[in-house]
Design a protein around this motif. Structure first.
Motif, PDB file in Angstrom:
ATOM      1  N   ASP A  96       0.834  -1.194   0.000  1.00  0.00           N
ATOM      2  CA  ASP A  96       0.000   0.000   0.000  1.00  0.00           C
ATOM      3  C   ASP A  96       0.880   1.259   0.000  1.00  0.00           C
ATOM      4  O   ASP A  96       2.119   1.154   0.021  1.00  0.00           O
ATOM      5  CB  ASP A  96      -0.972  -0.027   1.184  1.00  0.00           C
ATOM      6  CG  ASP A  96      -0.305   0.166   2.542  1.00  0.00           C
ATOM      7  OD1 ASP A  96       0.880   0.557   2.607  1.00  0.00           O
ATOM      8  OD2 ASP A  96      -0.989  -0.075   3.561  1.00  0.00           O
ATOM      9  N   PRO A  97       0.298   2.453  -0.043  1.00  0.00           N
ATOM     10  CA  PRO A  97       1.112   3.678  -0.099  1.00  0.00           C
ATOM     11  C   PRO A  97       2.054   3.862   1.082  1.00  0.00           C
ATOM     12  O   PRO A  97       3.021   4.624   0.986  1.00  0.00           O
ATOM     13  CB  PRO A  97       0.053   4.787  -0.149  1.00  0.00           C
ATOM     14  CG  PRO A  97      -1.119   4.153  -0.814  1.00  0.00           C
ATOM     15  CD  PRO A  97      -1.134   2.747  -0.295  1.00  0.00           C
ATOM     16  N   ASP A  98       1.795   3.178   2.186  1.00  0.00           N
ATOM     17  CA  ASP A  98       2.694   3.245   3.342  1.00  0.00           C
ATOM     18  C   ASP A  98       3.753   2.152   3.318  1.00  0.00           C
ATOM     19  O   ASP A  98       4.541   2.024   4.266  1.00  0.00           O
ATOM     20  CB  ASP A  98       1.886   3.130   4.641  1.00  0.00           C
ATOM     21  CG  ASP A  98       0.960   4.316   4.859  1.00  0.00           C
ATOM     22  OD1 ASP A  98       1.362   5.442   4.511  1.00  0.00           O
ATOM     23  OD2 ASP A  98      -0.168   4.113   5.355  1.00  0.00           O
ATOM     24  N   ASN A 149       2.945   0.075  -9.371  1.00  0.00           N
ATOM     25  CA  ASN A 149       4.259   0.119 -10.003  1.00  0.00           C
ATOM     26  C   ASN A 149       5.016  -1.178  -9.733  1.00  0.00           C
ATOM     27  O   ASN A 149       5.040  -1.674  -8.607  1.00  0.00           O
ATOM     28  CB  ASN A 149       5.067   1.296  -9.466  1.00  0.00           C
ATOM     29  CG  ASN A 149       6.484   1.305  -9.998  1.00  0.00           C
ATOM     30  OD1 ASN A 149       7.402   0.861  -9.322  1.00  0.00           O
ATOM     31  ND2 ASN A 149       6.670   1.779 -11.222  1.00  0.00           N
ATOM     32  N   VAL A 150       5.648  -1.734 -10.791  1.00  0.00           N
ATOM     33  CA  VAL A 150       6.368  -3.002 -10.642  1.00  0.00           C
ATOM     34  C   VAL A 150       7.852  -2.857 -10.971  1.00  0.00           C
ATOM     35  O   VAL A 150       8.526  -3.844 -11.265  1.00  0.00           O
ATOM     36  CB  VAL A 150       5.723  -4.120 -11.498  1.00  0.00           C
ATOM     37  CG1 VAL A 150       4.316  -4.411 -11.021  1.00  0.00           C
ATOM     38  CG2 VAL A 150       5.731  -3.770 -12.984  1.00  0.00           C
ATOM     39  N   ASP A 151       8.397  -1.643 -10.903  1.00  0.00           N
ATOM     40  CA  ASP A 151       9.845  -1.472 -11.018  1.00  0.00           C
ATOM     41  C   ASP A 151      10.534  -2.262  -9.899  1.00  0.00           C
ATOM     42  O   ASP A 151      10.085  -2.236  -8.750  1.00  0.00           O
ATOM     43  CB  ASP A 151      10.226  -0.004 -10.852  1.00  0.00           C
ATOM     44  CG  ASP A 151      10.001   0.816 -12.097  1.00  0.00           C
ATOM     45  OD1 ASP A 151      10.910   1.581 -12.454  1.00  0.00           O
ATOM     46  OD2 ASP A 151       8.922   0.715 -12.713  1.00  0.00           O
ATOM     47  N   THR A 152      11.637  -2.922 -10.236  1.00  0.00           N
ATOM     48  CA  THR A 152      12.456  -3.512  -9.182  1.00  0.00           C
ATOM     49  C   THR A 152      13.318  -2.411  -8.555  1.00  0.00           C
ATOM     50  O   THR A 152      13.467  -1.326  -9.111  1.00  0.00           O
ATOM     51  CB  THR A 152      13.354  -4.624  -9.742  1.00  0.00           C
ATOM     52  OG1 THR A 152      14.155  -4.104 -10.804  1.00  0.00           O
ATOM     53  CG2 THR A 152      12.511  -5.788 -10.260  1.00  0.00           C
ATOM     54  N   GLY A 153      13.893  -2.679  -7.373  1.00  0.00           N
ATOM     55  CA  GLY A 153      14.696  -1.675  -6.704  1.00  0.00           C
ATOM     56  C   GLY A 153      13.867  -0.853  -5.733  1.00  0.00           C
ATOM     57  O   GLY A 153      12.784  -1.257  -5.316  1.00  0.00           O
ATOM     58  N   PHE A 172       0.070   5.584  -4.384  1.00  0.00           N
ATOM     59  CA  PHE A 172       1.302   4.926  -4.833  1.00  0.00           C
ATOM     60  C   PHE A 172       1.335   3.484  -4.335  1.00  0.00           C
ATOM     61  O   PHE A 172       1.842   3.184  -3.261  1.00  0.00           O
ATOM     62  CB  PHE A 172       2.528   5.690  -4.344  1.00  0.00           C
ATOM     63  CG  PHE A 172       3.829   5.146  -4.873  1.00  0.00           C
ATOM     64  CD1 PHE A 172       4.129   5.210  -6.226  1.00  0.00           C
ATOM     65  CD2 PHE A 172       4.753   4.552  -4.016  1.00  0.00           C
ATOM     66  CE1 PHE A 172       5.327   4.711  -6.717  1.00  0.00           C
ATOM     67  CE2 PHE A 172       5.957   4.047  -4.498  1.00  0.00           C
ATOM     68  CZ  PHE A 172       6.236   4.127  -5.855  1.00  0.00           C
ATOM     69  N   TYR A 173       0.768   2.583  -5.146  1.00  0.00           N
ATOM     70  CA  TYR A 173       0.834   1.153  -4.862  1.00  0.00           C
ATOM     71  C   TYR A 173       2.075   0.582  -5.546  1.00  0.00           C
ATOM     72  O   TYR A 173       2.478   1.042  -6.617  1.00  0.00           O
ATOM     73  CB  TYR A 173      -0.425   0.448  -5.368  1.00  0.00           C
ATOM     74  CG  TYR A 173      -1.693   0.910  -4.679  1.00  0.00           C
ATOM     75  CD1 TYR A 173      -1.984   0.512  -3.380  1.00  0.00           C
ATOM     76  CD2 TYR A 173      -2.599   1.733  -5.337  1.00  0.00           C
ATOM     77  CE1 TYR A 173      -3.145   0.930  -2.746  1.00  0.00           C
ATOM     78  CE2 TYR A 173      -3.775   2.162  -4.719  1.00  0.00           C
ATOM     79  CZ  TYR A 173      -4.037   1.755  -3.425  1.00  0.00           C
ATOM     80  OH  TYR A 173      -5.191   2.171  -2.804  1.00  0.00           O
TER      81      TYR A 173
END
Length: 230
Positions: A96-98, A149-153, A172-173
């Motif tokens: 979640d956003p947190d 978002n599925v960016d790694t890092g 921002f998930y």
């Protein structure tokens, strides 16, 4: 509200869709070779059989609803396909956003437009302002755009991208592990990125789309109205 073409002109949509096809193949190869995530990647050309859990049985009975929604997907969102058959997506998990773990079950009671995206995916970047506009226009107690978002890092790059393009309405998930993408791909729903799934208030997949769309336009707003009106 400004017309959706301001965000995503039709000529640009055609070009971006072509790029999406190329990127879809690249992403599929990357995920298959990396083997990341909980599930072994499957054949994205065919949806997997629905399980026999109570949730899946509830969802499988919604074929008529799925067809109605698919019929309402016209114009810029006409690529939305009916789920065949509808299946439960309650267990799809991300942060979640947190930064705390959650699943789609935590958003029960809302119609969700779930979009998987990455900063290295050009079509994803192009449609993000339109998804933001759709959330601003239609988001509330009954509907939410859940852009994951599925960016790694770490979070730095995707957060900077969203800030740079002034996206302010989307929560921002995030899933930096590729588990979520691999789960969706194993279910036969994803060829690459972006992939978008329409999920009803009981966590059932009703329809899905591979590739970008004009989510800020009248066609998308009419689709949301149809989904929330059922």
């Amino acid at each position: 509200m400004a017309d959706g073409n301001r965000f995503f002109p039709a000529s640009r949509l055609i070009l971006v869709a072509l790029v999406a096809g190329v990127l879809a193949g690249a992403v599929a190869v990357y995920v298959r070779e990396s083997g990341s995530g909980n599930n072994a990647p499957g054949n994205a050309a065919t949806q997997v059989a629905v399980g026999d859990s109570a949730d899946d049985k509830v969802c499988a009975a919604k074929a008529d609803e799925s067809r109605k929604i698919s019929d309402a997907a016209t114009g810029h969102v006409a690529a939305l396909l009916p789920a065949s058959p509808p299946q439960s997506l309650k267990t799809l998990a991300f942060n979640d956003p947190d930064g705390k773990p959650m699943s789609l079950a935590d958003r029960a009671g809302k119609i969700l437009l779930v979009n998987l995206w990455a900063t290295w995916c050009a079509p994803c970047r192009a449609e993000m302002p339109a998804l933001d506009a759709l959330q601003k226009d239609k988001g509330g107690d009954r509907f939410e755009v859940v852009a994951v978002n599925v960016d790694t890092g770490d979070d730095a790059k995707p957060k900077k991208f969203l800030s740079d393009i002034a996206v302010s309405n989307l929560a921002f998930y995030r899933d930096p592990t590729l588990k979520l993408f691999n789960d969706v791909k194993t279910r036969g729903l994803a060829l690459g990125l972006p992939v978008t799934m329409l999920v009803d208030s009981e966590g059932c997949l009703i329809a899905y789309m591979n590739g970008p769309a004009e989510w800020a336009g009248q066609d998308a707003r009419a689709l949301v109205d149809a989904a929330t009106g059922l």
